[in-house]
Design an enzyme around this catalytic site. Structure first.
Site, PDB file in Angstrom:
ATOM      1  N   GLU A 217      45.277  42.068  39.399  1.00 29.46           N
ATOM      2  CA  GLU A 217      44.688  43.029  38.460  1.00 29.46           C
ATOM      3  C   GLU A 217      45.674  43.540  37.414  1.00 29.46           C
ATOM      4  O   GLU A 217      45.728  44.724  37.109  1.00 29.46           O
ATOM      5  CB  GLU A 217      44.095  44.207  39.241  1.00 29.46           C
ATOM      6  CG  GLU A 217      42.973  43.767  40.165  1.00 29.46           C
ATOM      7  CD  GLU A 217      42.368  44.903  40.962  1.00 29.46           C
ATOM      8  OE1 GLU A 217      41.140  44.914  41.104  1.00 29.46           O
ATOM      9  OE2 GLU A 217      43.120  45.751  41.451  1.00 29.46           O
TER      10      GLU A 217
HETATM   11  N1  IFG Z   1      41.127  45.350  44.587  1.00 32.09           N
HETATM   12  C1  IFG Z   1      42.543  45.709  44.456  1.00 32.09           C
HETATM   13  C2  IFG Z   1      43.091  46.626  45.531  1.00 32.09           C
HETATM   14  C3  IFG Z   1      42.079  47.663  46.012  1.00 32.09           C
HETATM   15  C4  IFG Z   1      40.797  46.942  46.405  1.00 32.09           C
HETATM   16  C5  IFG Z   1      39.831  47.895  47.092  1.00 32.09           C
HETATM   17  C6  IFG Z   1      43.080  43.544  45.474  1.00 32.09           C
HETATM   18  C7  IFG Z   1      44.031  42.393  45.569  1.00 32.09           C
HETATM   19  C8  IFG Z   1      40.211  46.321  45.187  1.00 32.09           C
HETATM   20  N2  IFG Z   1      43.329  44.464  44.515  1.00 32.09           N
HETATM   21  O1  IFG Z   1      42.152  43.634  46.262  1.00 32.09           O
HETATM   22  O2  IFG Z   1      44.227  47.319  45.011  1.00 32.09           O
HETATM   23  O3  IFG Z   1      41.852  48.659  45.052  1.00 32.09           O
HETATM   24  O4  IFG Z   1      38.805  47.198  47.744  1.00 32.09           O
END
Ligand code: IFG
Length: 541
Positions: A337
Site C-alpha cells: 500500500e
Molecule cells: N491491509 C493493510 C494492513 C491492514 C489490513 C487490515 C496489508 C498487507 C488491510 N496491508 O494487509 O496494514 O490495515 O485488514
C-alpha cells in the site's frame, strides 16, 4: 441394654458411612483412552494405527532422552505434564531404549522430514522418534492431545492419565506454517505475545511474523534512532499509550519462541505505512518537517523520502540492529500500500532495501507488491491480494523464482469479521466464518501457482480493532487452528465436515487453556469429559 444397642447402631452406621465415603473418595473420573482412532488430533496426522490398549502415565514414569542436546526438550515435556498430574517426572539421559513404563525421546535419520516424527505408544512405554528436535516437539504436542484435556489445567487433577496405544507417523505438508501479529496499530505486550506463542506451538505452527512498525506506532527499540520508540512508540490507534519492545525484551521473546520451535520474523513496513518514523525524525521527510503522530486507521498516505541518502542510512541502521536480534533467515520489509510513493521510486527503493538486507546476512520477505522490483535470490513474496484480479503480483514473483507465502485476505486474514454481527474486526475482504477459513487449499487457490511455488501459509491478525489478548483470542480462535491444519495436513486428507467434528472435540482443551474463542454455530462443540466413565478403584469395597 438400650444404651448398648444404641452404641452398636451408631458404630454400624459410622462403619457404613466411612466405607461408602472411602469408596466415594476412591472413585476416579477417567477418560477412557483405549481407542486412538477416536482421538481428535489437530493437525490431522499423516498416519495413525490403533492397537486398542493404553499406557498409563504415573508418578513413577520417567522421561529418557538419547543424548544431552535433547535434555531441554525432555525438561519441556516434564514441565508440561507436572501441573495437572502433580508428577515431577525425572528426565534422564539414556543411550538406548530403557526399561518399561517410561517415555523415550530419540533422533533417527530414518525419519525423512526435518519436522516429522514417529510416536509409538505401548502398554509398557512410549517412544518418540524424530529426525530433528523440532519433530520431537511436534510429537510431544500430539502426545498432549492424546491425554485428557484436563492435562492443560494448572492445578492437580485426580485423574488416571491413560494414553491410547498405537503408532502415529506424521510430517507437515508445508514447511512454513505461520501467524502474523500487528503490534503497531495496538501494542500487544510481552506476556500476551508469549501466550500467543504457546497456543500457536500447540497446533504445530512454526513461524510468528511480527508487524513492528506502521503509521500509528514503532514498536522495537533501535538504539541508533531512539526517538522511534520514545516518540514513535508513544501512542496507537485511538490515542492510547502505545508501547514498544526494548531490545532486551525482544531478545527474550525470540528465545521463548525458539524454545517452542517458532521462528520470529520481524517486519519493518516501508516505504509506506511509515508515519511513526516520519513523525520521529524530520530528516526522513522530503520537506524536512516531522509529521504529527497518527492515531486513525487510514492507510496509503505516508512514504519515506526515497531520493534522500539519509533514508538509506536510517534503514541500514535499523536492519543492522534488527538482524543482530534475528537468528531466523528472513527479515520482512513490508512494501504494501505504498500509494504515496510513485511506482518508479518504489521500485528503486525496494531494490536498494533488498541489498541492505542481504548486506546484513538476511533474506527478504515482503508483501506481494515487491514483485514489481527485481527480487533478490531466495526472496519470499507474501500474497495477500483481496481477490483474483490481484494475482498478477504472485505470477510476477514466481517468474523471478521467488516462493509464495499464502495469506489471501479473503481466507486467512484473522481480523475479518466472522459474520455481520461480529463487533471486532473489519470486513473489507469479506466475512470469514470458520468454514470459509478452512475450506480452501494453498496449491489450488491461484491459477498457475502450484505447490512447488508455495513455501506455506500465514494468517495475519491486524489490530486496528484489537486492543487486548481477549480480543485477539476471539478473532484468532478457532480459525488459526484450521490454518495450522491447512499448512500441515495434505489437502487430499482434509474435509470440512470431518474437521469440524474434530475441532468441536477440542472444546475441552480450549476451555482448559482458558482461550476466549468464538463459539461458531457451524462447529458441533462437544465436551468429551462427559464421555468419561466413573470407575471405582479396583480395591473398592
Ligand atoms: N491491509 C493493510 C494492513 C491492514 C489490513 C487490515 C496489508 C498487507 C488491510 N496491508 O494487509 O496494514 O490495515 O485488514
Amino acid at each position: 441394654m438400650k444404651t448398648l444397642y444404641n452404641s452398636i447402631l451408631i458404630l454400624l452406621i459410622s462403619i457404613i458411612t466411612t466405607t461408602s465415603c472411602k469408596k466415594e473418595e476412591k472413585i476416579k473420573k477417567i477418560a477412557i483412552s483405549k481407542d486412538l482412532l477416536k482421538d481428535n488430533i489437530i493437525p490431522k496426522p499423516a498416519s495413525l494405527t490403533a492397537t486398542g490398549s493404553s499406557f498409563e502415565l504415573n508418578a513413577k514414569s520417567e522421561i529418557h532422552y538419547q543424548h544431552s542436546d535433547l535434555k531441554p526438550i525432555a525438561e519441556y515435556l516434564s514441565g508440561l505434564l507436572q501441573p495437572a498430574t502433580g508428577f515431577k517426572l525425572p528426565v534422564k539421559e539414556m543411550s538406548s531404549m530403557p526399561s518399561t513404563d517410561h517415555i523415550f525421546l530419540s533422533l533417527t535419520d530414518s525419519i525423512p522430514n526435518n519436522e516429522g516424527y514417529q510416536l509409538s505408544i505401548k502398554e509398557n512405554g512410549i517412544v518418540i522418534n524424530a529426525k530433528k528436535p523440532a519433530g520431537l516437539f511436534y510429537g510431544i504436542q500430539t502426545l498432549r492431545q492424546l491425554l485428557p484435556a484436563s492435562i492443560e489445567l494448572n492445578e492437580k487433577q485426580d485423574n488416571t492419565w491413560l494414553i491410547a496405544s498405537g503408532t502415529i507417523k506424521d510430517e507437515p505438508s508445508y514447511s512454513y506454517r505461520g501467524a502474523m501479529l500487528d503490534v503497531a496499530r495496538h501494542f500487544i505486550g510481552l506476556s500476551d505475545v508469549k501466550r500467543y506463542i504457546d497456543l500457536l506451538s500447540f497446533y504445530k505452527i512454526n513461524t510468528l511474523h511480527l508487524h513492528l512498525s506502521d503509521d500509528q506506532g514503532w514498536r522495537i527499540e533501535i538504539k541508533s534512532w531512539p526517538n522511534l520508540t520514545t516518540h514513535g512508540g508513544s501512542t496507537e490507534v485511538g490515542g492510547g499509550e502505545g508501547g514498544f519492545f526494548t531490545q532486551v525484551q525482544y531478545k527474550e521473546l525470540v528465545k521463548y519462541a525458539q524454545e517452542r520451535f517458532i521462528t520470529i520474523i520481524p517486519e519493518i513496513d516501508m516505504p509506506g505505512h511509515t508515519n511513526a518514523a516520519l513523525s520521529s525524525y524530520s530528516e526522513l521527510n522530503c520537506n524536512g518537517k516531522a509529521t504529527k503522530l497518527y492515531t486513525g486507521t487510514r492507510v496509503g498516505f505516508s512514504t519515506f523520502c526515497t531520493d534522500k541518502e539519509i533514508t538509506y542510512k536510517f534503514i541500514d541502521d535499523v536492519i543492522r540492529e534488527l538482524a543482530e536480534m534475528t537468528p531466523g533467515e528472513y527479515i520482512h520489509i513490508g512494501g504494501d500500500e505504498s500509494d504515496a510513493t510513485p511506482i518508479k521510486e518504489y521500485i528503486i527503493f525496494i531494490n536498494k532495501v533488498q541489498k541492505i538486507v542481504a548486506k546484513h546476512g538476511k533474506k527478504v520477505l515482503g508483501w506481494d507488491e515487491i514483485a514489481h522490483a527485481t527480487l533478490a535470490p531466495n526472496s519470499i513474496v507474501q500474497y495477500w491480494a483481496r481477490d483474483s484480479t490481484e494475482n498478477k503480483n504472485a505470477h510476477m514473483a514466481v517468474k523471478q523464482n521467488a516462493k509464495i507465502l499464502m495469506s489471501p485476505a479473503t481466507k486467512a486474514y484473522l481480523d475479518m469479521k466472522y459474520d455481520k454481527t461480529t463487533k471486532l474486526g473489519l470486513d473489507w475482504a469479506g466475512l470469514t466464518e470458520v468454514d470459509v477459513a478452512y475450506n480452501w487449499s494453498l496449491e489450488n487457490h491461484i491459477d498457475g501457482i502450484k505447490k512447488e511455488n508455495i513455501i506455506g501459509i500465514e494468517a495475519p491478525l491486524w489490530t486496528e480493532t484489537v486492543e487486548n489478548m481477549k480480543d485477539l483470542e476471539y478473532l484468532v480462535f478457532p480459525r488459526v487452528i484450521g490454518i495450522a491444519e491447512i499448512g500441515w495436513t495434505p489437502t487430499s486428507q482434509r474435509d470440512w465436515n470431518e474437521y469440524k467434528v474434530r475441532l468441536g472435540k477440542h472444546k475441552d482443551r480450549l476451555d482448559a487453556l482458558d482461550i476466549n474463542y468464538y463459539n461458531s454455530k457451524l462447529v458441533p462443540w462437544k465436551s468429551i469429559v462427559s464421555d468419561t466413565i466413573v470407575k471405582s478403584s479396583k480395591d473398592s469395597i
